[in-house]
Design a protein around this motif. Sequence first.
Motif, PDB file in Angstrom:
ATOM      1  N   PRO A  52       0.660  -1.096  -0.013  1.00 38.27           N
ATOM      2  CA  PRO A  52       0.100  -0.091   0.049  1.00 38.27           C
ATOM      3  C   PRO A  52       0.908   1.162  -0.011  1.00 38.27           C
ATOM      4  O   PRO A  52       1.968   1.331   0.746  1.00 38.27           O
ATOM      5  CB  PRO A  52      -0.787  -0.048   1.085  1.00 38.27           C
ATOM      6  CG  PRO A  52       0.008  -0.833   2.177  1.00 38.27           C
ATOM      7  CD  PRO A  52       0.861  -1.754   1.343  1.00 38.27           C
ATOM      8  N   ASP A  53       0.512   2.410  -0.952  1.00 41.63           N
ATOM      9  CA  ASP A  53       0.795   3.514  -0.767  1.00 41.63           C
ATOM     10  C   ASP A  53       2.441   3.533  -0.996  1.00 41.63           C
ATOM     11  O   ASP A  53       3.291   4.604  -0.308  1.00 41.63           O
ATOM     12  CB  ASP A  53       0.812   4.278   0.649  1.00 41.63           C
ATOM     13  CG  ASP A  53      -0.826   4.701   0.765  1.00 41.63           C
ATOM     14  OD1 ASP A  53      -1.682   4.642  -0.460  1.00 41.63           O
ATOM     15  OD2 ASP A  53      -1.350   4.766   1.844  1.00 41.63           O
ATOM     16  N   ALA A  54       3.081   2.682  -1.715  1.00 46.09           N
ATOM     17  CA  ALA A  54       4.564   2.373  -1.517  1.00 46.09           C
ATOM     18  C   ALA A  54       5.025   3.300  -2.887  1.00 46.09           C
ATOM     19  O   ALA A  54       6.405   3.795  -2.661  1.00 46.09           O
ATOM     20  CB  ALA A  54       5.029   1.041  -2.054  1.00 46.09           C
ATOM     21  N   PHE A  55       4.418   3.957  -3.633  1.00 47.75           N
ATOM     22  CA  PHE A  55       5.329   4.642  -4.783  1.00 47.75           C
ATOM     23  C   PHE A  55       4.304   6.051  -5.146  1.00 47.75           C
ATOM     24  O   PHE A  55       3.144   6.242  -5.088  1.00 47.75           O
ATOM     25  CB  PHE A  55       4.675   3.855  -6.299  1.00 47.75           C
ATOM     26  CG  PHE A  55       5.310   4.253  -7.380  1.00 47.75           C
ATOM     27  CD1 PHE A  55       6.784   3.769  -7.529  1.00 47.75           C
ATOM     28  CD2 PHE A  55       4.874   5.228  -8.261  1.00 47.75           C
ATOM     29  CE1 PHE A  55       7.321   4.392  -8.799  1.00 47.75           C
ATOM     30  CE2 PHE A  55       5.418   5.617  -9.355  1.00 47.75           C
ATOM     31  CZ  PHE A  55       6.706   5.186  -9.570  1.00 47.75           C
ATOM     32  N   ASP A  56       5.301   6.987  -4.711  1.00 44.30           N
ATOM     33  CA  ASP A  56       4.796   8.519  -4.783  1.00 44.30           C
ATOM     34  C   ASP A  56       4.716   8.791  -6.090  1.00 44.30           C
ATOM     35  O   ASP A  56       5.833   9.576  -6.531  1.00 44.30           O
ATOM     36  CB  ASP A  56       5.704   9.432  -3.836  1.00 44.30           C
ATOM     37  CG  ASP A  56       5.064  10.645  -3.550  1.00 44.30           C
ATOM     38  OD1 ASP A  56       4.039  10.892  -3.891  1.00 44.30           O
ATOM     39  OD2 ASP A  56       5.831  11.253  -2.925  1.00 44.30           O
ATOM     40  N   HIS A  57       3.827   8.621  -7.111  1.00 45.49           N
ATOM     41  CA  HIS A  57       3.746   8.896  -8.293  1.00 45.49           C
ATOM     42  C   HIS A  57       3.617  10.396  -8.517  1.00 45.49           C
ATOM     43  O   HIS A  57       2.755  11.092  -7.976  1.00 45.49           O
ATOM     44  CB  HIS A  57       2.320   8.397  -8.731  1.00 45.49           C
ATOM     45  CG  HIS A  57       2.245   8.355 -10.237  1.00 45.49           C
ATOM     46  ND1 HIS A  57       2.089   9.415 -10.944  1.00 45.49           N
ATOM     47  CD2 HIS A  57       2.199   7.376 -11.221  1.00 45.49           C
ATOM     48  CE1 HIS A  57       1.930   9.274 -12.182  1.00 45.49           C
ATOM     49  NE2 HIS A  57       2.136   8.042 -12.552  1.00 45.49           N
ATOM     50  N   PRO A  58       4.550  10.839  -9.474  1.00 43.83           N
ATOM     51  CA  PRO A  58       4.411  12.284  -9.720  1.00 43.83           C
ATOM     52  C   PRO A  58       3.279  13.154 -10.118  1.00 43.83           C
ATOM     53  O   PRO A  58       3.023  14.263  -9.659  1.00 43.83           O
ATOM     54  CB  PRO A  58       5.529  12.388 -11.019  1.00 43.83           C
ATOM     55  CG  PRO A  58       5.643  11.157 -11.234  1.00 43.83           C
ATOM     56  CD  PRO A  58       5.345   9.932 -10.369  1.00 43.83           C
ATOM     57  N   VAL A  59       2.397  12.534 -10.595  1.00 47.02           N
ATOM     58  CA  VAL A  59       0.874  12.896 -10.723  1.00 47.02           C
ATOM     59  C   VAL A  59      -0.174  12.521 -10.108  1.00 47.02           C
ATOM     60  O   VAL A  59      -0.944  13.120  -9.381  1.00 47.02           O
ATOM     61  CB  VAL A  59       0.512  12.496 -12.241  1.00 47.02           C
ATOM     62  CG1 VAL A  59      -0.685  13.242 -12.595  1.00 47.02           C
ATOM     63  CG2 VAL A  59       1.670  13.160 -13.420  1.00 47.02           C
ATOM     64  N   ASP A  60      -0.201  11.001  -9.632  1.00 44.64           N
ATOM     65  CA  ASP A  60      -1.365  10.613  -9.031  1.00 44.64           C
ATOM     66  C   ASP A  60      -1.108  10.533  -7.512  1.00 44.64           C
ATOM     67  O   ASP A  60      -1.907  10.230  -6.787  1.00 44.64           O
ATOM     68  CB  ASP A  60      -1.389   8.999  -9.613  1.00 44.64           C
ATOM     69  CG  ASP A  60      -1.757   8.897 -10.874  1.00 44.64           C
ATOM     70  OD1 ASP A  60      -2.003  10.077 -11.460  1.00 44.64           O
ATOM     71  OD2 ASP A  60      -1.368   7.905 -11.599  1.00 44.64           O
ATOM     72  N   GLY A  61      -0.005  10.757  -7.126  1.00 44.89           N
ATOM     73  CA  GLY A  61       0.458  10.573  -5.454  1.00 44.89           C
ATOM     74  C   GLY A  61       0.621   9.214  -5.029  1.00 44.89           C
ATOM     75  O   GLY A  61       0.852   8.520  -6.051  1.00 44.89           O
ATOM     76  N   LEU A  62       0.465   8.932  -3.744  1.00 42.55           N
ATOM     77  CA  LEU A  62       0.780   7.583  -3.331  1.00 42.55           C
ATOM     78  C   LEU A  62      -0.166   6.762  -3.880  1.00 42.55           C
ATOM     79  O   LEU A  62      -1.479   6.760  -3.924  1.00 42.55           O
ATOM     80  CB  LEU A  62       0.530   7.784  -1.787  1.00 42.55           C
ATOM     81  CG  LEU A  62       1.949   8.373  -0.891  1.00 42.55           C
ATOM     82  CD1 LEU A  62       1.597   8.494   0.424  1.00 42.55           C
ATOM     83  CD2 LEU A  62       3.209   7.937  -1.394  1.00 42.55           C
ATOM     84  N   VAL A  63       0.626   5.655  -4.400  1.00 40.19           N
ATOM     85  CA  VAL A  63      -0.210   4.673  -5.097  1.00 40.19           C
ATOM     86  C   VAL A  63       0.336   3.483  -4.689  1.00 40.19           C
ATOM     87  O   VAL A  63       1.371   3.370  -4.326  1.00 40.19           O
ATOM     88  CB  VAL A  63      -0.231   4.645  -6.633  1.00 40.19           C
ATOM     89  CG1 VAL A  63      -1.245   5.789  -7.056  1.00 40.19           C
ATOM     90  CG2 VAL A  63       0.705   4.769  -7.346  1.00 40.19           C
ATOM     91  N   GLY A  64      -0.211   2.182  -4.827  1.00 40.16           N
ATOM     92  CA  GLY A  64       0.287   0.981  -4.452  1.00 40.16           C
ATOM     93  C   GLY A  64       1.063   0.321  -5.612  1.00 40.16           C
ATOM     94  O   GLY A  64       1.148   0.828  -6.692  1.00 40.16           O
ATOM     95  N   LEU A  65       1.984  -0.753  -4.991  1.00 37.00           N
ATOM     96  CA  LEU A  65       2.839  -1.346  -5.950  1.00 37.00           C
ATOM     97  C   LEU A  65       2.204  -2.928  -5.979  1.00 37.00           C
ATOM     98  O   LEU A  65       2.221  -3.602  -4.767  1.00 37.00           O
ATOM     99  CB  LEU A  65       4.116  -1.463  -5.365  1.00 37.00           C
ATOM    100  CG  LEU A  65       5.085  -0.035  -5.803  1.00 37.00           C
ATOM    101  CD1 LEU A  65       6.307  -0.169  -5.035  1.00 37.00           C
ATOM    102  CD2 LEU A  65       5.101   0.128  -6.966  1.00 37.00           C
ATOM    103  N   HIS A  66       1.760  -3.514  -7.064  1.00 32.91           N
ATOM    104  CA  HIS A  66       1.039  -4.921  -7.152  1.00 32.91           C
ATOM    105  C   HIS A  66       2.467  -5.755  -7.313  1.00 32.91           C
ATOM    106  O   HIS A  66       3.321  -5.634  -8.071  1.00 32.91           O
ATOM    107  CB  HIS A  66       0.495  -4.896  -8.472  1.00 32.91           C
ATOM    108  CG  HIS A  66      -0.888  -4.188  -8.424  1.00 32.91           C
ATOM    109  ND1 HIS A  66      -1.644  -4.129  -7.340  1.00 32.91           N
ATOM    110  CD2 HIS A  66      -1.602  -3.466  -9.415  1.00 32.91           C
ATOM    111  CE1 HIS A  66      -2.549  -3.371  -7.653  1.00 32.91           C
ATOM    112  NE2 HIS A  66      -2.782  -3.167  -8.990  1.00 32.91           N
ATOM    113  N   VAL A  67       2.245  -7.032  -6.588  1.00 33.80           N
ATOM    114  CA  VAL A  67       3.055  -8.082  -6.670  1.00 33.80           C
ATOM    115  C   VAL A  67       2.061  -9.262  -7.645  1.00 33.80           C
ATOM    116  O   VAL A  67       1.169  -9.470  -7.265  1.00 33.80           O
ATOM    117  CB  VAL A  67       3.335  -8.872  -5.264  1.00 33.80           C
ATOM    118  CG1 VAL A  67       4.202 -10.263  -5.742  1.00 33.80           C
ATOM    119  CG2 VAL A  67       4.112  -7.892  -4.574  1.00 33.80           C
TER     120      VAL A  67
END
Lengths: 164, 164
Positions: A143-158
């Motif tokens: 959860p919330d692992a990737f601080d996307h430059p446009v979308d903000g904090l989003v998850g990273l799927h395994v």
Amino acid sequence: MDIRDATSADWAGIWSVMEPIIRAGETYTLDPDSSEESLRAKWLHLSGRGRTFVAIDDDGAVAGTAELHPNYGGAAAQVANAGFMVHPGHGGKGIARALANHVLEQARTDGYRAMVFNAVVASNVRAVRLWQSLGFEILATIPDAFDHPVDGLVGLHVMHRKLD
Amino acid sequence: MDIRDATSADWAGIWSVMEPIIRAGETYTLDPDSSEESLRAKWLHLSGRGRTFVAIDDDGAVAGTAELHPNYGGAAAQVANAGFMVHPGHGGKGIARALANHVLEQARTDGYRAMVFNAVVASNVRAVRLWQSLGFEILATIPDAFDHPVDGLVGLHVMHRKLD
């Protein structure tokens, strides 16, 4: 669309595909400021086990690239990981899918029993759908692992699929 | 039990802890035949971001060691990963737990927002229980990913906890 193993002579073409994707920093957990040299060593597997592929368009240019390597070492080395990049100007032509089918087939041939993606950016919906259509399952989302430059904090799927 | 940052002078002691664990190949997804030199570079983070810790026993010897580094790069670099090794002769003394508490605290101080373990061998029940008791959750299990020398094919857990 010709897909074949990359040679070191392909690097300039591969880099023209990779550079805008890396610099945008939206889909890979790699430093957007990474040097060309460090990415070349990584993508071409200059040290360590792994192989690299290119998709060549009708004009002979690199339109996409992929790489395949063990996701773990030791007793888990038969689980593969792979990376895919398609030039932003060549989207929607099925290049990613063709590369993926090639890499899955090659992974089977090379004796891998499964493939795992450790960090598929959850907002990269096209990629997630492509992997799902190719039999990958989302096993978990960090959860919330990737601080996307446009979308903000989003998850990273395994994501995972067996290869047998 | 003194826990502190490792220096290069600690390597011989760290290696005496690591070597039997690596060679057994039962708990880490690392090649059991890895050279001391390659593991030294990896564990001490001689290149790349990361830090290393040692737990020193009453006789001044290294009884355990840990390392902390970003699990991903780029926009996900604030998620940490860590590794822990305790000398087989020092089990059951709470060294792993003390190291873990130290590393979790340090990770918070260093600005990490979460910690992920990518590949906890499912048959390593003591480790799994320790992480659960410290607030980690099993988010997913990569099925049959680890060909354990004694237990055969077992899963690899992806474990996660937030740090705020």
